[in-house]
Scaffold this active site. Structure first.
Site, PDB file in Angstrom:
ATOM      1  CG  ASN A  55      -1.874   1.111   1.298  1.00 40.37           C
ATOM      2  OD1 ASN A  55      -1.828   2.025   0.469  1.00 40.37           O
ATOM      3  ND2 ASN A  55      -2.762   1.073   2.267  1.00 40.37           N
ATOM      4  CE  LYS A  65      -0.594   1.978   6.517  1.00 43.15           C
ATOM      5  NZ  LYS A  65      -2.014   1.987   6.684  1.00 43.15           N
ATOM      6  NE  ARG A  74      -6.363   1.374   0.014  1.00 45.51           N
ATOM      7  CZ  ARG A  74      -6.412   2.529   0.648  1.00 45.51           C
ATOM      8  NH1 ARG A  74      -5.339   3.061   1.194  1.00 45.51           N
ATOM      9  NH2 ARG A  74      -7.567   3.152   0.757  1.00 45.51           N
ATOM     10  CG  HIS A  81     -13.346   2.678   3.224  1.00 51.04           C
ATOM     11  ND1 HIS A  81     -14.143   3.577   3.904  1.00 51.04           N
ATOM     12  CD2 HIS A  81     -12.076   3.048   3.465  1.00 51.04           C
ATOM     13  CE1 HIS A  81     -13.388   4.462   4.531  1.00 51.04           C
ATOM     14  NE2 HIS A  81     -12.112   4.159   4.281  1.00 51.04           N
ATOM     15  CG  HIS A 100     -14.538   1.109   6.867  1.00 49.59           C
ATOM     16  ND1 HIS A 100     -13.689   0.044   6.651  1.00 49.59           N
ATOM     17  CD2 HIS A 100     -13.733   2.171   7.100  1.00 49.59           C
ATOM     18  CE1 HIS A 100     -12.438   0.444   6.751  1.00 49.59           C
ATOM     19  NE2 HIS A 100     -12.429   1.738   7.011  1.00 49.59           N
ATOM     20  N   GLY A 108     -13.395   4.319  10.467  1.00 51.07           N
ATOM     21  CA  GLY A 108     -11.978   4.467  10.815  1.00 51.07           C
ATOM     22  C   GLY A 108     -11.638   5.948  10.818  1.00 51.07           C
ATOM     23  NE  ARG A 142     -11.048  12.033   3.560  1.00 54.55           N
ATOM     24  CZ  ARG A 142     -10.891  10.712   3.524  1.00 54.55           C
ATOM     25  NH1 ARG A 142     -11.946   9.908   3.563  1.00 54.55           N
ATOM     26  NH2 ARG A 142      -9.700  10.193   3.434  1.00 54.55           N
ATOM     27  CG  ASP A 150      -6.891   9.451  18.026  1.00 58.72           C
ATOM     28  OD1 ASP A 150      -6.112   8.787  17.330  1.00 58.72           O
ATOM     29  OD2 ASP A 150      -7.474   8.983  19.039  1.00 58.72           O
ATOM     30  NE  ARG A 162      -6.930   5.464  20.043  1.00 56.67           N
ATOM     31  CZ  ARG A 162      -6.001   4.769  19.429  1.00 56.67           C
ATOM     32  NH1 ARG A 162      -5.553   3.672  19.962  1.00 56.67           N
ATOM     33  NH2 ARG A 162      -5.504   5.170  18.290  1.00 56.67           N
ATOM     34  N   GLY A 174     -15.433   1.650  14.777  1.00 58.99           N
ATOM     35  CA  GLY A 174     -16.501   0.643  14.737  1.00 58.99           C
ATOM     36  C   GLY A 174     -16.167  -0.584  15.570  1.00 58.99           C
ATOM     37  CD  GLU A 203      -9.118  -1.755   4.471  1.00 57.68           C
ATOM     38  OE1 GLU A 203      -8.631  -1.460   5.587  1.00 57.68           O
ATOM     39  OE2 GLU A 203      -9.500  -0.919   3.654  1.00 57.68           O
TER      40      GLU A 203
HETATM   41  P1  ADP Z   1      -7.715   4.011   9.066  1.00 62.89           P
HETATM   42  O1  ADP Z   1      -8.939   4.563   8.412  1.00 62.89           O
HETATM   43  O2  ADP Z   1      -6.556   4.930   9.012  1.00 62.89           O
HETATM   44  O3  ADP Z   1      -7.407   2.574   8.730  1.00 62.89           O
HETATM   45  P2  ADP Z   1      -8.464   2.942  11.669  1.00 62.89           P
HETATM   46  O4  ADP Z   1      -9.427   1.950  11.163  1.00 62.89           O
HETATM   47  O5  ADP Z   1      -7.207   2.476  12.301  1.00 62.89           O
HETATM   48  O6  ADP Z   1      -8.119   4.044  10.596  1.00 62.89           O
HETATM   49  O7  ADP Z   1      -9.263   3.858  12.722  1.00 62.89           O
HETATM   50  C1  ADP Z   1      -8.650   4.936  13.350  1.00 62.89           C
HETATM   51  C2  ADP Z   1      -9.634   5.545  14.326  1.00 62.89           C
HETATM   52  O8  ADP Z   1     -10.036   4.538  15.261  1.00 62.89           O
HETATM   53  C3  ADP Z   1      -9.034   6.686  15.117  1.00 62.89           C
HETATM   54  O9  ADP Z   1      -9.973   7.748  15.229  1.00 62.89           O
HETATM   55  C4  ADP Z   1      -8.814   6.047  16.481  1.00 62.89           C
HETATM   56  O10 ADP Z   1      -8.857   6.986  17.523  1.00 62.89           O
HETATM   57  C5  ADP Z   1      -9.978   5.102  16.552  1.00 62.89           C
HETATM   58  N1  ADP Z   1      -9.728   4.073  17.577  1.00 62.89           N
HETATM   59  C6  ADP Z   1      -8.729   3.178  17.615  1.00 62.89           C
HETATM   60  N2  ADP Z   1      -8.779   2.455  18.760  1.00 62.89           N
HETATM   61  C7  ADP Z   1      -9.844   2.919  19.448  1.00 62.89           C
HETATM   62  C8  ADP Z   1     -10.439   2.603  20.711  1.00 62.89           C
HETATM   63  N3  ADP Z   1      -9.929   1.665  21.510  1.00 62.89           N
HETATM   64  N4  ADP Z   1     -11.557   3.304  21.090  1.00 62.89           N
HETATM   65  C9  ADP Z   1     -12.068   4.262  20.298  1.00 62.89           C
HETATM   66  N5  ADP Z   1     -11.549   4.612  19.111  1.00 62.89           N
HETATM   67  C10 ADP Z   1     -10.455   3.963  18.694  1.00 62.89           C
END
Ligand code: ADP
Length: 401
Positions: free
Chosen positions: A9, A16, A90, A179, A207, A209, A240, A281, A283, A331, A383
């Site tokens: 990727n 990656k 990818r 995605h 999805h 993320g 976004r 983020d 978290r 998710g 993925e």
């Molecule tokens: P990408 O789209 O880059 O693949 P990911 O699927 O890794 O992203 O998702 C990243 C998001 O998931 C970030 O906003 C991150 O804070 C959130 N995330 C990861 N772990 C947790 C968790 N334990 N609780 C809540 N959100 C989380």
């Protein structure tokens, strides 16, 4: 057995990679190379013997892939011994041209190059990854797996924007969706959890993320999805905006004298959770919300409201829904988002089991009650495995084995 696929990727300044056993999904090694072209690059390689990290100047993507090959040599596993069957790349945008994984040749490279205007940030980097891998692994089949391909089954009423004919016919303005590898993977997993064939179930996939998208998958085929011409449309994301009135850019351009590029940048990079709460983020956002931060509270509510709206819309698109599936970082890990997004949908047959929802697990699992008409699942996306399976599947079908 050469069941292994090297999945690549390539981003604009990152690469990656993951060595994946396509039959089991196990990844004996994976790595990330960042800050390619900057004064100090970073390379993390995780192999059978643990994790190794290096910092060094990595001027080009070719240097990055060479560094990855060296890391396999030093830390294992030996690429010669695992017998790679294909390299899977990818590729973000396949336009209307690519509806399936595709063996790379010069003509495919030219076609992906033609699609650069649709994905100016991603496709050039993906192409660079392909060119470099062809140079360094000339003996291996290279397969492009497109983020858009799974959504090429959308019917015309779902992919057509109500805009002038010339935009649509001459400039490719339509919904493509992204995605796709993740939506394909988790919808198949949902069918497996239901003990049914994928062609026999209807699934809504969420999805969530950094980027977020929803899809409606009918009998194994994507029939609706929330991202559009670009990944900007649909759900609220980390940075976004997702859906807004299409008149907003013109309004801001007149009011503030902003250029199209400036507005596009802000909608992609300064909006979403970041625009609402100053934090993209999830978290960190959850922590702020727990401490009573109003912006974070509003961001959470807007985020979940948008998801619920799409669940309702896709329920109507499908008519019958067997499962709702949550995947990707938020998710998979946020029971609060899952609960808030599906609150009040009991009349639609969607009933969460609170204990199951909050239980921690890294496995694919049911979080609805046993008598919920619609099953709700959390499925960790993979993925890389999906790309490996699709790449190897194509190569094997070509060889007739
Ligand atoms: P990408 O789209 O880059 O693949 P990911 O699927 O890794 O992203 O998702 C990243 C998001 O998931 C970030 O906003 C991150 O804070 C959130 N995330 C990861 N772990 C947790 C968790 N334990 N609780 C809540 N959100 C989380």
């Amino acid at each position: 057995m050469n069941d292994h696929v090297l999945v690549i990727n390539a981003g604009s300044s990152s690469l990656k990679y993951s060595l994946v056993d396509a039959s089991t999904g196990k990844a004996p090694a994976a790595g990330l190379i960042e800050r390619i072209g900057e004064s100090q690059g970073r390379h993390i390689h995780r192999g059978p013997g643990g994790e190794a990290e290096h910092t060094a100047s990595i001027p080009t993507h070719e240097d990055a892939l060479r560094a990855a090959i060296d890391a396999f040599g030093t830390y294992g596993p030996s690429l010669a011994e695992v017998e790679i069957g294909a390299i899977g790349h990818r590729v973000v945008h396949g336009g209307s041209r690519f509806a399936a994984p595709t063996l790379v040749d010069d003509e495919v490279i030219a076609a992906v190059t033609d699609l650069v205007p649709l994905a100016p940030l991603h496709n050039p980097a993906n192409l660079e990854g392909i060119r470099v891998a062809r140079r360094l692994f000339p003996q291996l089949p290279q397969v492009a797996v497109f983020d858009t391909a799974f959504h090429q089954t959308l019917p015309p009423p779902a992919y057509t924007y109500a805009v002038p004919l010339s935009w649509r016919e001459e400039h490719g303005v339509r919904r493509y969706g992204f995605h796709g590898t993740s939506h394909a993977f988790v919808s198949q997993e949902a069918a497996r959890l239901l003990g049914r064939d994928a062609t026999n179930v209807n699934v809504i996939v969420l999805h969530l993320g950094n980027g977020c998208s929803a899809s409606a998958v009918e009998a194994g085929r994507s029939v609706e999805t929330s991202m559009g011409l670009t990944p900007l449309e649909g759900l609220v994301m980390g940075t976004r905006s997702g859906d807004i009135d299409p008149a907003v850019p013109a309004y801001l351009s007149r009011k503030l004298g902003l250029t199209a590029e400036e507005i596009e940048h802000d909608l992609n990079s300064a909006s979403g959770l970041k625009g609402l709460a100053g934090e993209n983020d999830f978290r960190e956002l959850a922590r702020l919300r727990a401490n009573g931060d109003e912006g974070a509270g509003l961001a959470f509510d807007v985020y979940c409201h948008r998801i619920r709206k799409y669940v309702g819309a896709y329920y109507a698109v499908l008519g019958t829904v067997d499962a709702v599936v949550f995947t990707a970082g938020v998710g998979e890990h946020s029971p609060e988002v899952r609960a808030a997004s599906l609150r009040g949908l009991e009349r639609l047959g969607i009933v969460l089991d609170n204990d199951r929802n909050v239980a921690r697990s890294t496995e694919a699992r049911r979080i609805s009650t046993d008598d919920s008409e619609v099953s709700v699942f959390v499925v960790p996306t993979n993925e890389e495995w999906q790309i490996a399976r699709e790449a190897l599947g194509l190569v094997r079908s070509r060889h007739g084995d």
